[in-house]
Design a protein around this motif. Structure first.
Motif, short mmCIF file in Angstrom:
data_model
loop_
_atom_site.label_atom_id
_atom_site.label_comp_id
_atom_site.label_asym_id
_atom_site.label_seq_id
_atom_site.Cartn_x
_atom_site.Cartn_y
_atom_site.Cartn_z
N SER A 60 26.32 30.08 122.02
CA SER A 60 25.76 28.90 121.37
C SER A 60 26.13 27.61 122.10
O SER A 60 25.57 26.54 121.83
CB SER A 60 26.25 28.81 119.91
OG SER A 60 27.67 28.70 119.88
N TRP A 61 27.08 27.71 123.05
CA TRP A 61 27.50 26.51 123.76
C TRP A 61 26.43 26.04 124.73
O TRP A 61 25.82 26.85 125.43
CB TRP A 61 28.79 26.77 124.54
CG TRP A 61 29.22 25.56 125.34
CD1 TRP A 61 29.91 24.48 124.87
CD2 TRP A 61 28.96 25.30 126.72
NE1 TRP A 61 30.08 23.56 125.88
CE2 TRP A 61 29.51 24.04 127.03
CE3 TRP A 61 28.28 26.01 127.72
CZ2 TRP A 61 29.43 23.48 128.30
CZ3 TRP A 61 28.20 25.45 129.00
CH2 TRP A 61 28.77 24.20 129.27
N ARG A 62 26.18 24.74 124.75
CA ARG A 62 25.27 24.14 125.70
C ARG A 62 25.91 22.88 126.28
O ARG A 62 26.68 22.19 125.61
CB ARG A 62 23.93 23.79 125.05
CG ARG A 62 23.10 24.99 124.63
CD ARG A 62 22.65 25.80 125.84
NE ARG A 62 21.84 26.96 125.46
CZ ARG A 62 22.32 28.18 125.27
NH1 ARG A 62 23.63 28.40 125.40
NH2 ARG A 62 21.53 29.18 124.95
N MET A 63 25.56 22.59 127.49
CA MET A 63 26.13 21.45 128.17
C MET A 63 25.72 20.14 127.51
O MET A 63 24.58 19.97 127.09
CB MET A 63 25.68 21.47 129.64
CG MET A 63 26.28 20.35 130.46
SD MET A 63 25.70 20.42 132.17
CE MET A 63 26.21 18.79 132.73
N THR A 64 26.68 19.21 127.39
CA THR A 64 26.42 17.88 126.84
C THR A 64 26.92 16.86 127.86
O THR A 64 27.05 17.16 129.04
CB THR A 64 27.15 17.70 125.50
OG1 THR A 64 28.57 17.82 125.71
CG2 THR A 64 26.71 18.76 124.49
N SER A 65 27.21 15.67 127.40
CA SER A 65 27.83 14.68 128.28
C SER A 65 29.24 15.16 128.65
O SER A 65 29.84 15.97 127.94
CB SER A 65 27.91 13.32 127.57
OG SER A 65 28.65 13.44 126.37
N CYS A 66 29.74 14.66 129.75
CA CYS A 66 31.00 15.18 130.30
C CYS A 66 32.17 14.22 130.11
O CYS A 66 32.02 13.00 130.30
CB CYS A 66 30.84 15.46 131.80
SG CYS A 66 29.58 16.68 132.18
N ASN A 67 33.30 14.79 129.75
CA ASN A 67 34.56 14.03 129.68
C ASN A 67 35.43 14.50 130.85
O ASN A 67 36.24 15.41 130.71
CB ASN A 67 35.25 14.27 128.34
CG ASN A 67 36.60 13.58 128.26
OD1 ASN A 67 36.94 12.74 129.09
ND2 ASN A 67 37.39 13.95 127.25
N PHE A 68 35.24 13.86 132.00
CA PHE A 68 35.92 14.32 133.21
C PHE A 68 37.42 14.03 133.19
O PHE A 68 38.15 14.55 134.03
CB PHE A 68 35.29 13.68 134.44
CG PHE A 68 33.93 14.22 134.76
CD1 PHE A 68 33.78 15.48 135.30
CD2 PHE A 68 32.78 13.47 134.50
CE1 PHE A 68 32.52 16.01 135.58
CE2 PHE A 68 31.52 13.97 134.78
CZ PHE A 68 31.39 15.24 135.33
N ALA A 69 37.88 13.23 132.22
CA ALA A 69 39.31 12.94 132.13
C ALA A 69 40.13 14.21 131.88
O ALA A 69 41.29 14.30 132.28
CB ALA A 69 39.57 11.92 131.02
N VAL A 70 39.50 15.20 131.25
CA VAL A 70 40.22 16.43 130.93
C VAL A 70 40.59 17.21 132.19
O VAL A 70 41.56 17.98 132.19
CB VAL A 70 39.38 17.32 129.98
CG1 VAL A 70 38.22 17.98 130.73
CG2 VAL A 70 40.26 18.40 129.33
#
Length: 484
Positions: free
Chosen positions: A198-208
């Motif tokens: 069910s996971w789909r790509m969204t906006s990215c939090n590259f800080a992680v």
């Protein structure tokens, strides 16, 4: 409430372990069947060509994954934005690495003096990009102990890839059939992961990425060292000896790994998320870890040493006599394979408690001695593999010291958990070998069956008399009398 939590964790652990076992056993059975058919249809050189490239595929996949899967599984919470950042990083790095390997393919062919490798490498390395597309979904499923879904996906991919590989082999495509097996295995698996998740790509939090990298860097280096030090054997054997000799070695290593990976992957795949959930309860975590180590000992020792006894019959009956030269390699690798689950599980215990840097040091020790064994390559491949066996023993002893120091798993307790199963398995091996030496059965099929039955009896009966708790648990579980 605490009792309910313990019961729930125990139930989830057992169910997950069963599904993970079905996954690994089922997948390896499919791989074994395909391997048997292709071994009969293809040449030693075909397998040697694929083996020559395996080190590059392994290392590339490790660099692409970058240890982020373990870091994500270990974290208490992850957001879709953080998963998306990891996905983009993995995909971007995989494309970059593929591009480098694509243009380096002629150099690889020149190094091995195997001109076929140029086009073969450019196809085979596509699996690196395909693999990167499913890393996040696998981490999510593993984190949630959803091994039933992973099992179905892996089996479906294995069957599709296997059927096509056999068809291509029958049609005379040679080493291209083996290359397409890897491409389809990864490709179908990745497609199903996207369809079922069910996971789909969204906006990215590259800080992680920065946070994950501080933990995963040591995991990546550890995996790199571990796989490079073992896979470099393919590179060296392929360079020093002919492709046919490399084909014999890769086949021996493949069938040894099928046995070891079923047990190691089944236990470690469940152990990591469960041990991670218990890291704030060290006493309870250690109790679970010791039980997993005993189960590993119970399973791996008779499996590897039992196959040692049956090695010649297995190769002759299953793979045909043209593969009998792999028997000496196979036997040495089987003995070394006894120690593989313990090294992996010790590493999992260190990782779940945040000691990724310490785990890296244990892998450095293992890799240094493994690489030193390469000095024996000029003597013979057998000498090289004896060196690998020695490196495995030294690594195991060092692991004992490290795990006692950082995780309070005393060396005396380790030996108490492991030694009885090694001792009984060695007794079984010796007794069956003596029986085989004095008995002249004549029929290889009957001989294999007698060895198998005698080996099982000589292993299980002494454990029954010694009151093995693991054997008792297994028997009760099979009879349906043990509650989860």
């Amino acid at each position: 409430m605490e009792g309910q939590q313990k019961s729930s964790l125990k139930k989830n652990t057992i169910v997950s372990m069963i599904w993970n076992a079905v996954d690994k056993v089922g997948f390896q059975v499919v791989a074994l069947m395909v391997g048997i058919i292709t071994a009969r249809l293809l040449s030693e050189r075909d397998f040697g060509l694929i083996g020559a490239l395996s080190v590059f595929t392994l290392i590339a996949n490790i660099l692409v994954e970058s240890g982020f899967s373990s870091a994500l599984i270990r974290r208490k919470e992850n957001t879709d934005e953080e998963y998306s950042a990891v996905f983009v990083f993995n995909l971007g790095l995989s494309v970059l690495i593929y591009a480098i390997l694509f243009f380096s393919a002629p150099l690889l062919a020149s190094f091995y003096e195997m001109p076929e490798l140029t086009d073969l490498a450019r196809l085979l390395f596509l699996a690196i990009v395909l693999n990167s597309l499913g890393i996040v979904q696998i981490a999510i499923y593993t984190r949630n102990l959803e091994f039933s879904k992973l099992t179905k996906i892996n089996l479906a991919a294995g069957v599709v890839a296997g059927v096509v590989t056999v068809w291509l082999s029958v049609k005379g495509y040679g080493y291209w059939a083996l290359a397409w097996q890897q491409i389809l295995q990864v490709g179908v698996k990745t497609l199903l992961l996207w369809v079922c998740s069910s996971w789909r790509m969204t906006s990215c939090n590259f800080a992680v990425l920065k946070e994950l990298f501080s933990f995963s860097i040591f995991i990546m280096f550890t995996s790199f060292l571990s796989n490079f030090s073992r896979s470099v054997y393919n590179m060296v054997i392929g360079k020093v000896y002919q492709a046919e000799r490399l084909g014999f070695y890769t086949q021996a290593n493949k069938y040894q790994q099928i046995l070891a990976n079923i047990i190691t992957s089944t236990l470690s795949g469940v152990a990591y998320p469960v041990l991670s959930s218990l890291r704030e309860e060290p006493g309870r975590q250690l109790m679970y870890f010791r039980k997993i180590m005993r189960i590993a000992s119970f399973l791996i020792c008779p499996t590897m040493l039992g196959m040692f006894v049956l090695a010649e019959e297995f190769v002759s009956i299953v793979l045909t006599d043209k593969w009998l030269p792999i028997v000496p390699y196979f036997k040495i690798l089987l003995v070394a394979g006894v120690l593989v689950p313990f090294h992996t599980l010790n590493g999992q215990m260190l990782l779940t408690n945040g000691y990724s840097n310490v785990y890296f040091k244990t892998e450095v020790v293992r890799s240094v001695f493994t690489l030193l064994s390469l000095l024996l390559i000029t003597i013979s491949i057998e000498a090289l593999l004896y060196g690998y066996l020695g490196a495995s023993v030294i690594s195991y002893l060092y692991d004992n010291y490290v795990i006692q120091k950082h995780c309070s798993y005393k060396i005396t307790h380790q030996h108490k958990d492991i030694f009885p199963y090694i001792a009984v398995s060695c007794f079984m091996l010796f007794a069956v070998e003596v029986m085989d030496y004095y008995a002249n059965i004549g029929n290889i099929y009957l001989q294999a069956v007698i060895k198998l039955i005698a080996g099982a009896a000589l292993y299980l009966l002494p454990l029954k008399l010694l009151g093995s708790a693991v054997l008792k648990d297994m028997l009760e579980l099979l009879r349906g009398k043990r509650s989860v």
